[in-house]
Design a protein around this motif. Structure first.
Motif, short mmCIF file in Angstrom:
data_model
loop_
_atom_site.label_atom_id
_atom_site.label_comp_id
_atom_site.label_asym_id
_atom_site.label_seq_id
_atom_site.Cartn_x
_atom_site.Cartn_y
_atom_site.Cartn_z
N ASP A 145 0.86 -1.29 0.14
CA ASP A 145 0.50 0.05 -0.31
C ASP A 145 1.62 1.02 -0.02
O ASP A 145 2.03 0.91 0.33
N VAL A 146 0.30 2.69 -0.64
CA VAL A 146 0.62 3.84 -0.40
C VAL A 146 0.57 4.74 -0.60
O VAL A 146 -0.81 4.38 -1.15
N ASN A 147 1.09 6.34 -0.13
CA ASN A 147 -0.19 7.11 0.47
C ASN A 147 -0.76 7.72 -0.12
O ASN A 147 -0.17 7.57 -1.69
N GLN A 148 -2.25 8.32 -0.65
CA GLN A 148 -1.85 9.11 -1.71
C GLN A 148 -0.98 9.90 -2.06
O GLN A 148 -1.11 10.75 -3.42
N ARG A 149 -0.62 10.60 -1.88
CA ARG A 149 0.64 12.08 -1.05
C ARG A 149 1.51 11.13 -1.58
O ARG A 149 3.02 12.21 -1.43
N TYR A 150 1.84 10.24 -2.16
CA TYR A 150 3.60 9.57 -2.12
C TYR A 150 3.50 9.79 -3.66
O TYR A 150 3.18 9.10 -4.63
N ALA A 151 4.00 11.24 -4.11
CA ALA A 151 4.72 11.07 -5.16
C ALA A 151 5.33 13.07 -5.52
O ALA A 151 5.12 13.48 -4.10
N ASN A 152 6.04 13.13 -6.03
CA ASN A 152 7.28 13.79 -6.78
C ASN A 152 6.13 15.23 -6.38
O ASN A 152 5.72 15.81 -6.77
N GLY A 153 6.80 16.43 -5.52
CA GLY A 153 6.07 17.23 -4.86
C GLY A 153 5.32 17.88 -4.05
O GLY A 153 4.82 19.19 -3.90
N SER A 154 4.99 16.08 -3.61
CA SER A 154 3.36 16.51 -2.48
C SER A 154 3.87 16.70 -1.05
O SER A 154 4.95 16.55 -0.89
N PHE A 155 3.37 17.41 -0.60
CA PHE A 155 3.38 18.22 1.13
C PHE A 155 2.91 16.52 1.99
O PHE A 155 2.07 15.87 1.29
N PHE A 156 3.41 16.21 2.98
CA PHE A 156 2.88 15.54 3.45
C PHE A 156 3.32 16.46 5.54
O PHE A 156 3.53 16.61 5.85
N ARG A 157 2.53 15.48 6.31
CA ARG A 157 2.54 15.88 7.70
C ARG A 157 3.35 14.74 8.32
O ARG A 157 3.55 13.74 8.36
N GLN A 158 3.77 15.67 9.70
CA GLN A 158 4.60 14.22 10.50
C GLN A 158 3.88 13.29 10.81
O GLN A 158 2.66 13.09 11.39
N GLY A 159 4.32 12.37 10.51
CA GLY A 159 3.38 10.46 10.91
C GLY A 159 2.81 10.12 10.38
O GLY A 159 2.38 9.13 10.18
N ASP A 160 2.92 11.32 9.26
CA ASP A 160 2.20 10.60 7.66
C ASP A 160 2.67 9.12 7.30
O ASP A 160 4.00 8.73 6.67
N THR A 161 1.90 7.58 7.36
CA THR A 161 2.73 6.80 6.45
C THR A 161 2.71 6.57 5.08
O THR A 161 1.51 7.03 4.45
N LEU A 162 3.36 6.99 4.42
CA LEU A 162 4.06 6.54 2.93
C LEU A 162 3.90 5.24 2.39
O LEU A 162 3.39 4.67 1.21
N ILE A 163 4.17 4.49 2.83
CA ILE A 163 4.33 3.70 2.43
C ILE A 163 4.32 1.66 3.71
O ILE A 163 4.83 2.73 4.70
N GLN A 164 3.15 1.08 3.64
CA GLN A 164 2.87 -0.10 4.02
C GLN A 164 3.45 -0.95 2.98
O GLN A 164 2.99 -1.68 2.21
N LEU A 165 4.41 -1.94 4.39
CA LEU A 165 4.95 -3.53 3.44
C LEU A 165 4.02 -4.46 4.38
O LEU A 165 3.51 -4.30 5.21
N GLU A 166 4.34 -5.64 3.41
CA GLU A 166 3.74 -7.14 3.92
C GLU A 166 4.40 -7.36 5.02
O GLU A 166 4.83 -7.28 5.04
N SER A 167 3.09 -7.30 6.08
CA SER A 167 3.71 -7.82 7.38
C SER A 167 3.21 -9.04 8.19
O SER A 167 3.22 -9.66 9.47
#
Length: 405
Positions: free
Chosen positions: A83-105
């Motif tokens: 899974d990837v965050n919708q804001r995971y793209a070049n130039g996107s802004f994010f907040r502290q603590g936002d999850t960008l990438i989720q790996l298989e756990s």
């Protein structure tokens, strides 16, 4: 013969009359009157009556906007990106603590379960060894001996069980930590410069996820030469950051035909002077560069933007600002004595710009010629008239900047 004599007499008479007429004209001609020649008029000039005062110069520099903090976000565990965050793209802004990438756990959850089982087994072993140790103490006491053998009392076995318990707890903590690392989060508020992985990709520890930088503060490296450095109170000493007096700086940039300004401060200098250019680099910081103002159309202070800087210098006493057009050979001006005769005076130039210079070697009351003279000669007199300028009437080319400081 009589005829010839008669013609000769007539000719001679005509000549005599002509000569007498010429003499009479030359004699009776009025003599020109002698007119006294007036001296040429004196050159009219303006006069600057100097009054040295305390001035605060503005030092010009330039630089490129850069983030204060920029890192490569890397993975600490391996796994498949599910899974990837919708804001995971070049130039996107994010907040502290936002999850960008989720790996298989799933594998890490299984490891947590196994670690819990090992912890329970270790607790059981410690309880057994404690019981056996107490039993051994009772048996030894029944024998009537006051000194007991450590091995007989199972002290080494108990210590080993307790160490195994601590190891099992550490294994459980490690399993939980690895499980938490399958969610790759952002350590600060910022922006993504570049992404390196995507959905479905398998990554290993150390794989670059994205290049990110913080957006709360940006920096601009401003080169300063020796003369400029001497005019600024740069923070070059170790001191309390709460009480330090940081020089103000105004950043300017023309965008779409309009000039925009950002306010900042010089917070530090780089650790050493550049050995190639012999420049000192001062670092200016601007807080909240991407914050929008509802009352202004000013664009954000974007990373990579080239800006011009105006730094507030230290106050200078006994200083005089003069226009550059009245300066000769870079550091000389024309001054007047009591007879309005000009002479050259060499200045000690503290700061020089395209339009003016500041000097601290002019005494109060000195009269300076405020008009450019094409070919000045020491000792020549000039007409001062009434066109005297007070030094405070001189327009400073830096007045617009000073109003902002």
């Amino acid at each position: 013969m009589p005829l010839f004599n008669r013609q000769g007499k007539i000719t001679i008479a005509v000549l005599v009359v002509g000569i007498l007429f010429i003499v009479a004209v030359a004699t009776l001609k009025p003599k020109p009157e002698k007119v006294k020649r007036l001296p040429p008029p004196l050159l009219l000039v303006e006069v600057i009556d100097t009054a040295p005062q305390t001035l605060r110069p503005t030092i010009a520099s330039q630089g490129t906007v850069a983030p204060r903090r920029e890192i490569d976000l890397v993975s600490q565990v391996s796994g498949k990106v599910i899974d990837v965050n919708q804001r995971y793209a070049n130039g996107s802004f994010f907040r502290q603590g936002d999850t960008l990438i989720q790996l298989e756990s799933s594998d890490y959850k299984f490891a947590v379960i196994r670690a819990k089982a090992q912890l329970a087994k270790a607790k059981e072993q410690v309880a057994l060894e404690k019981g056996r140790s107490r039993q051994a103490k009772r048996e030894w006491r029944d024998l009537g001996d006051t000194t007991a053998n450590e091995l007989f009392l199972r002290a080494p076995q108990l210590a080993s069980a307790q160490a195994a318990l601590e190891s099992a707890r550490a294994d459980l903590d490690k399993a939980n930590l690895d499980l938490s690392r399958t969610s790759i989060a952002i350590p600060f508020q910022g922006r993504i410069r570049q992404t390196f992985v995507d959905l479905g990709q398998f990554i290993t520890p150390g794989t670059r996820i994205a290049k990110i930088y913080s957006t709360d503060v940006v920096e601009v490296r401003l080169p300063l030469n020796d003369r400029q450095t001497a005019l600024i109170d740069l923070p070059v000493n170790f001191e309390n950051t709460q009480s330090a007096n940081y020089p103000e700086v105004v950043l300017r940039r023309q965008v779409g035909g309009k000039t925009y300004k950002w306010q900042g401060k010089i917070v530090r200098t780089e650790a050493s002077i550049d050995i190639q250019s012999r420049m000192t680099y001062a670092v200016a910081e601007v807080q909240n560069p991407f914050k929008t103002d509802p009352n202004s159309d000013r664009p954000p202070l974007s990373i990579g933007l080239f800006v011009e800087a105006e730094i507030a210098g230290r106050p200078m006493t006994n200083a005089q600002q003069l226009p550059k057009n009245i300066v000769y050979r870079g550091n000389e001006v024309l001054v007047l004595n009591e007879n309005d005769e000009v002479s050259f005076k060499t200045l000690s130039v503290v700061q020089s710009t395209a339009d003016s210079l500041i000097t601290n070697s002019i005494e109060s009351g000195t009269r300076i010629v405020g008009t450019r003279i094409a070919l000045p000669v020491p000792g020549m007199r000039v007409d001062t008239g009434s066109a005297n300028l007070n030094s405070t009437q001189l327009k400073s080319p830096l007045s617009n900047s000073a109003d902002l400081l």
